[in-house]
Write a protein that holds these residues in place. Sequence first.
Motif, PDB file in Angstrom:
ATOM      1  N   PHE A  48       0.808  -1.222   0.000  1.00 47.40           N
ATOM      2  CA  PHE A  48       0.000   0.000   0.000  1.00 47.40           C
ATOM      3  C   PHE A  48       0.838   1.267   0.000  1.00 47.40           C
ATOM      4  CE2 PHE A  48      -0.529  -0.653   4.755  1.00 47.40           C
ATOM      5  CZ  PHE A  48      -0.023   0.560   5.196  1.00 47.40           C
ATOM      6  N   LYS A  49       2.048   1.211   0.537  1.00 49.01           N
ATOM      7  CA  LYS A  49       2.910   2.393   0.481  1.00 49.01           C
ATOM      8  C   LYS A  49       3.367   2.672  -0.948  1.00 49.01           C
ATOM      9  CE  LYS A  49       4.563   2.174   5.214  1.00 49.01           C
ATOM     10  NZ  LYS A  49       5.667   1.756   6.087  1.00 49.01           N
ATOM     11  N   ASP A  50       3.597   1.595  -1.719  1.00 47.06           N
ATOM     12  CA  ASP A  50       4.088   1.739  -3.086  1.00 47.06           C
ATOM     13  C   ASP A  50       2.977   1.899  -4.122  1.00 47.06           C
ATOM     14  OD1 ASP A  50       6.622   1.441  -2.053  1.00 47.06           O
ATOM     15  OD2 ASP A  50       6.853  -0.644  -2.709  1.00 47.06           O
ATOM     16  N   ASN A  51       1.796   1.336  -3.852  1.00 49.05           N
ATOM     17  CA  ASN A  51       0.776   1.237  -4.894  1.00 49.05           C
ATOM     18  C   ASN A  51      -0.580   1.849  -4.582  1.00 49.05           C
ATOM     19  OD1 ASN A  51       2.382  -0.544  -6.677  1.00 49.05           O
ATOM     20  ND2 ASN A  51       2.223  -1.921  -4.949  1.00 49.05           N
ATOM     21  N   ALA A  52      -0.858   2.141  -3.346  1.00 52.19           N
ATOM     22  CA  ALA A  52      -2.220   2.543  -2.989  1.00 52.19           C
ATOM     23  C   ALA A  52      -2.334   4.044  -2.725  1.00 52.19           C
ATOM     24  CB  ALA A  52      -2.685   1.766  -1.760  1.00 52.19           C
ATOM     25  N   ALA A  53      -3.276   4.656  -3.403  1.00 48.65           N
ATOM     26  CA  ALA A  53      -3.498   6.095  -3.225  1.00 48.65           C
ATOM     27  C   ALA A  53      -4.307   6.384  -1.968  1.00 48.65           C
ATOM     28  CB  ALA A  53      -4.210   6.660  -4.452  1.00 48.65           C
ATOM     29  N   TRP A  54      -4.982   5.377  -1.426  1.00 50.88           N
ATOM     30  CA  TRP A  54      -5.851   5.628  -0.274  1.00 50.88           C
ATOM     31  C   TRP A  54      -5.096   6.118   0.954  1.00 50.88           C
ATOM     32  CZ3 TRP A  54      -4.862   2.907   4.134  1.00 50.88           C
ATOM     33  CH2 TRP A  54      -4.262   1.654   4.023  1.00 50.88           C
ATOM     34  N   ILE A  55      -3.853   5.731   1.084  1.00 52.05           N
ATOM     35  CA  ILE A  55      -3.077   6.099   2.267  1.00 52.05           C
ATOM     36  C   ILE A  55      -2.967   7.626   2.396  1.00 52.05           C
ATOM     37  CG2 ILE A  55      -0.781   5.961   1.215  1.00 52.05           C
ATOM     38  CD1 ILE A  55      -1.565   4.590   4.655  1.00 52.05           C
ATOM     39  N   ASP A  56      -2.906   8.305   1.263  1.00 56.18           N
ATOM     40  CA  ASP A  56      -2.788   9.767   1.272  1.00 56.18           C
ATOM     41  C   ASP A  56      -4.122  10.466   1.516  1.00 56.18           C
ATOM     42  OD1 ASP A  56      -0.051   9.556   0.703  1.00 56.18           O
ATOM     43  OD2 ASP A  56      -0.443   9.487  -1.453  1.00 56.18           O
ATOM     44  N   LYS A  57      -5.209   9.720   1.460  1.00 57.06           N
ATOM     45  CA  LYS A  57      -6.540  10.304   1.626  1.00 57.06           C
ATOM     46  C   LYS A  57      -7.067  10.192   3.056  1.00 57.06           C
ATOM     47  CE  LYS A  57      -7.660   9.496  -3.163  1.00 57.06           C
ATOM     48  NZ  LYS A  57      -8.415   8.751  -4.133  1.00 57.06           N
ATOM     49  N   ILE A  58      -6.288   9.580   3.929  1.00 60.00           N
ATOM     50  CA  ILE A  58      -6.705   9.409   5.320  1.00 60.00           C
ATOM     51  C   ILE A  58      -5.861  10.334   6.186  1.00 60.00           C
ATOM     52  CG2 ILE A  58      -6.926   7.773   7.229  1.00 60.00           C
ATOM     53  CD1 ILE A  58      -7.194   5.564   5.144  1.00 60.00           C
ATOM     54  N   PRO A  59      -6.524  11.135   7.014  1.00 58.36           N
ATOM     55  CA  PRO A  59      -5.768  12.045   7.882  1.00 58.36           C
ATOM     56  C   PRO A  59      -4.773  11.290   8.778  1.00 58.36           C
ATOM     57  CG  PRO A  59      -8.118  12.536   7.961  1.00 58.36           C
ATOM     58  CD  PRO A  59      -7.964  11.262   7.199  1.00 58.36           C
ATOM     59  N   GLN A  60      -3.630  11.910   9.019  1.00 55.83           N
ATOM     60  CA  GLN A  60      -2.566  11.303   9.810  1.00 55.83           C
ATOM     61  C   GLN A  60      -3.049  10.874  11.192  1.00 55.83           C
ATOM     62  OE1 GLN A  60       0.190  10.661   8.251  1.00 55.83           O
ATOM     63  NE2 GLN A  60       1.335   9.789   9.928  1.00 55.83           N
ATOM     64  N   GLU A  61      -3.891  11.693  11.820  1.00 53.23           N
ATOM     65  CA  GLU A  61      -4.361  11.345  13.170  1.00 53.23           C
ATOM     66  C   GLU A  61      -5.225  10.085  13.156  1.00 53.23           C
ATOM     67  OE1 GLU A  61      -7.214  14.536  11.607  1.00 53.23           O
ATOM     68  OE2 GLU A  61      -5.048  14.314  11.715  1.00 53.23           O
ATOM     69  N   VAL A  62      -5.926   9.855  12.047  1.00 51.52           N
ATOM     70  CA  VAL A  62      -6.715   8.619  11.913  1.00 51.52           C
ATOM     71  C   VAL A  62      -5.768   7.443  11.718  1.00 51.52           C
ATOM     72  CG1 VAL A  62      -8.391   7.393  10.469  1.00 51.52           C
ATOM     73  CG2 VAL A  62      -8.761   9.798  11.022  1.00 51.52           C
ATOM     74  N   LEU A  63      -4.791   7.593  10.827  1.00 52.47           N
ATOM     75  CA  LEU A  63      -3.832   6.523  10.567  1.00 52.47           C
ATOM     76  C   LEU A  63      -3.081   6.087  11.824  1.00 52.47           C
ATOM     77  CD1 LEU A  63      -2.250   7.663   7.188  1.00 52.47           C
ATOM     78  CD2 LEU A  63      -3.761   5.710   7.554  1.00 52.47           C
ATOM     79  N   LEU A  64      -2.864   7.001  12.731  1.00 55.69           N
ATOM     80  CA  LEU A  64      -2.093   6.704  13.934  1.00 55.69           C
ATOM     81  C   LEU A  64      -2.949   6.236  15.108  1.00 55.69           C
ATOM     82  CD1 LEU A  64       0.428   9.690  13.797  1.00 55.69           C
ATOM     83  CD2 LEU A  64       0.834   7.303  13.151  1.00 55.69           C
ATOM     84  N   SER A  65      -4.257   6.276  14.971  1.00 57.05           N
ATOM     85  CA  SER A  65      -5.122   5.938  16.104  1.00 57.05           C
ATOM     86  C   SER A  65      -5.242   4.430  16.309  1.00 57.05           C
ATOM     87  CB  SER A  65      -6.511   6.554  15.919  1.00 57.05           C
ATOM     88  OG  SER A  65      -7.300   5.750  15.094  1.00 57.05           O
ATOM     89  N   ASN A  66      -5.299   4.041  17.570  1.00 57.27           N
ATOM     90  CA  ASN A  66      -5.460   2.627  17.921  1.00 57.27           C
ATOM     91  C   ASN A  66      -6.796   2.086  17.430  1.00 57.27           C
ATOM     92  OD1 ASN A  66      -2.966   2.437  19.149  1.00 57.27           O
ATOM     93  ND2 ASN A  66      -3.759   3.002  21.161  1.00 57.27           N
ATOM     94  N   GLU A  67      -7.832   2.915  17.471  1.00 58.17           N
ATOM     95  CA  GLU A  67      -9.160   2.492  17.022  1.00 58.17           C
ATOM     96  C   GLU A  67      -9.125   2.125  15.534  1.00 58.17           C
ATOM     97  OE1 GLU A  67     -13.675   4.294  16.449  1.00 58.17           O
ATOM     98  OE2 GLU A  67     -12.253   5.388  17.699  1.00 58.17           O
ATOM     99  N   PHE A  68      -8.474   2.951  14.731  1.00 61.28           N
ATOM    100  CA  PHE A  68      -8.364   2.678  13.305  1.00 61.28           C
ATOM    101  C   PHE A  68      -7.588   1.379  13.066  1.00 61.28           C
ATOM    102  CE2 PHE A  68      -6.291   3.234   9.099  1.00 61.28           C
ATOM    103  CZ  PHE A  68      -7.422   3.310   8.317  1.00 61.28           C
ATOM    104  N   HIS A  69      -6.515   1.174  13.806  1.00 59.06           N
ATOM    105  CA  HIS A  69      -5.731  -0.056  13.654  1.00 59.06           C
ATOM    106  C   HIS A  69      -6.558  -1.288  13.999  1.00 59.06           C
ATOM    107  CE1 HIS A  69      -1.596   1.384  12.772  1.00 59.06           C
ATOM    108  NE2 HIS A  69      -2.148   2.515  13.176  1.00 59.06           N
TER     109      HIS A  69
END
Length: 127
Positions: A48-69
Motif C-alpha cells: 500500500f505504500k508503493d501502490n495505494a493512493a488511499w493512504i494519502d486520503k486518510i488524515p494522519q491522526e486517523v492513521l495513527l489511532s489505535n481504534e483505526f488499527h
Amino acid sequence: MYKQLSSGVKISITRSISTSYEAYLASIGWDEDKFSMEDFMTSWQTYFKDNAAWIDKIPQEVLLSNEFHAEIAKKIDEVMSKILNEAPTEKQKAEIAKLQKKLGTNYTFDCKAEATYVEQLLKDKLK
C-alpha cells in the motif's frame, strides 16, 4: 473511524488487502506451514505504500489511532476469511483436472484464489 471513510477509500483498502494477501500466498506457494502474519503485514504495508493512493486520503491522526488499527485488523480478518472460503468454480476445477492429467501432477486447492494460483502454475509448467 473506518466507517467514516468514503466508500472509494474503503474499497481501495479492501482491494489492497486482497491483492497483497493473494500475492503473499503465491510467494509462499500457498504453503500454510510457511505462513507468517508478520510477513504478510510487512508485505501489505509495502504494497500500500508503493501502490495505494488511499493512504494519502486518510488524515494522519486517523492513521495513527489505535481504534483505526483495530478496525483495519478486523477488515484484514474479514478479507482473508472471504478469500479462503470462496469455493473454486467448476470451470477452474475442470481446467486444473485437465492440466494435471497432461502433466501427471496432483496439486490440491481449497478455494478460488488458490485454484487460480494452481491453474497458473500448471499453465506455466506446460510452457
